[in-house]
Motif scaffolding. Structure first.
Motif, PDB file in Angstrom:
ATOM      1  N   ILE A   1      29.941  60.643  45.461  1.00  0.00           N
ATOM      2  CA  ILE A   1      30.227  59.655  46.487  1.00  0.00           C
ATOM      3  C   ILE A   1      31.735  59.442  46.602  1.00  0.00           C
ATOM      4  N   ILE A   2      32.231  59.422  47.825  1.00  0.00           N
ATOM      5  CA  ILE A   2      33.599  59.008  48.110  1.00  0.00           C
ATOM      6  C   ILE A   2      33.481  57.826  49.066  1.00  0.00           C
ATOM      7  N   TYR A   3      33.964  56.673  48.648  1.00  0.00           N
ATOM      8  CA  TYR A   3      33.825  55.471  49.464  1.00  0.00           C
ATOM      9  C   TYR A   3      35.147  54.707  49.500  1.00  0.00           C
ATOM     10  N   GLY A   4      35.216  53.779  50.400  1.00  0.00           N
ATOM     11  CA  GLY A   4      36.382  52.915  50.536  1.00  0.00           C
ATOM     12  C   GLY A   4      36.443  52.384  51.944  1.00  0.00           C
ATOM     13  N   PRO A   5      37.291  51.387  52.177  1.00  0.00           N
ATOM     14  CA  PRO A   5      37.434  50.834  53.527  1.00  0.00           C
ATOM     15  C   PRO A   5      37.965  51.889  54.500  1.00  0.00           C
ATOM     16  N   LYS A   6      37.758  51.650  55.761  1.00  0.00           N
ATOM     17  CA  LYS A   6      38.229  52.560  56.800  1.00  0.00           C
ATOM     18  C   LYS A   6      39.737  52.762  56.679  1.00  0.00           C
ATOM     19  N   GLY A   7      40.162  54.003  56.790  1.00  0.00           N
ATOM     20  CA  GLY A   7      41.583  54.322  56.762  1.00  0.00           C
ATOM     21  C   GLY A   7      42.173  54.520  55.377  1.00  0.00           C
ATOM     22  N   THR A   8      41.328  54.691  54.365  1.00  0.00           N
ATOM     23  CA  THR A   8      41.839  54.847  53.003  1.00  0.00           C
ATOM     24  C   THR A   8      41.890  56.299  52.536  1.00  0.00           C
ATOM     25  N   GLY A   9      41.656  57.250  53.413  1.00  0.00           N
ATOM     26  CA  GLY A   9      41.811  58.659  53.063  1.00  0.00           C
ATOM     27  C   GLY A   9      40.579  59.336  52.502  1.00  0.00           C
TER      28      GLY A   9
ATOM     29  N   CYS B   1      32.882  51.679  52.885  1.00  0.00           N
ATOM     30  CA  CYS B   1      32.239  50.563  52.199  1.00  0.00           C
ATOM     31  C   CYS B   1      33.100  50.190  51.002  1.00  0.00           C
ATOM     32  N   VAL B   2      33.244  48.915  50.721  1.00  0.00           N
ATOM     33  CA  VAL B   2      33.935  48.500  49.500  1.00  0.00           C
ATOM     34  C   VAL B   2      32.938  48.513  48.352  1.00  0.00           C
ATOM     35  N   GLU B   3      33.430  48.640  47.140  1.00  0.00           N
ATOM     36  CA  GLU B   3      32.559  48.788  45.974  1.00  0.00           C
ATOM     37  C   GLU B   3      31.574  47.630  45.826  1.00  0.00           C
ATOM     38  N   ALA B   4      32.008  46.434  46.138  1.00  0.00           N
ATOM     39  CA  ALA B   4      31.135  45.267  45.992  1.00  0.00           C
ATOM     40  C   ALA B   4      29.917  45.342  46.912  1.00  0.00           C
ATOM     41  N   ASP B   5      30.033  46.075  48.013  1.00  0.00           N
ATOM     42  CA  ASP B   5      28.936  46.180  48.987  1.00  0.00           C
ATOM     43  C   ASP B   5      28.046  47.401  48.771  1.00  0.00           C
TER      44      ASP B   5
END
Length: 135
Positions: A4-12, A122-126
């Motif tokens: 999984i690669i996750y993070g808010p929009k625009g984080t690469g 998605c942020v980790e908390a979500d």
């Protein structure tokens, strides 16, 4: 194995996925496929990776994406890597609603020894529990 690669929009996330795909392609013994819903990164992908824009195949929704990925995996038994950029965006659902597709990806991955890497905003908390087990 699912990664999984996750993070808010625009984080690469897409950039990380492309980098992982290109690095793995150098040593891969099997085939690699990169699935996304646009052509923006088409020329950043190594030439020996099959690039697929699902918009060219009218893939819309979770069921269509599930069937498409199954078809990709079934078309050749030599697949080693499948990369899916923006799985929630392609499926048209929030990541919390994608338990079914993750179950299917897990099954395909384990039965066919394919490493599947997906990205989503998605942020980790979500992150739902069915995704956290792949971290």
């Amino acid at each position: 194995m699912i990664k999984i690669i996750y993070g808010p929009k625009g984080t690469g996330k897409t950039k990380k996925l492309i980098q992982a795909a290109n690095e793995n392609a150098q040593d891969a013994k099997g085939l690699s496929v990169f699935i996304t819903d646009n052509k923006r990164c088409m020329y950043d992908i190594a030439r020996n990776i099959r690039f697929i824009d699902v918009a060219d195949w009218a893939v819309a929704g979770e069921e269509a994406l599930c069937g498409f990925v199954k078809g990709v995996a079934a078309c050749n038994s030599d697949h080693e890597y499948i990369y899916i950029d923006g799985i929630a965006r392609i499926a048209g659902k929030d990541v919390k609603e994608l338990a079914g597709i993750f179950y299917m990806l897990d099954k395909i991955s384990n039965e066919n020894e394919i490493t599947i890497t997906v990205t989503f905003s998605c942020v980790e908390a979500d992150l739902p529990d069915f995704v956290k087990k792949y971290l």
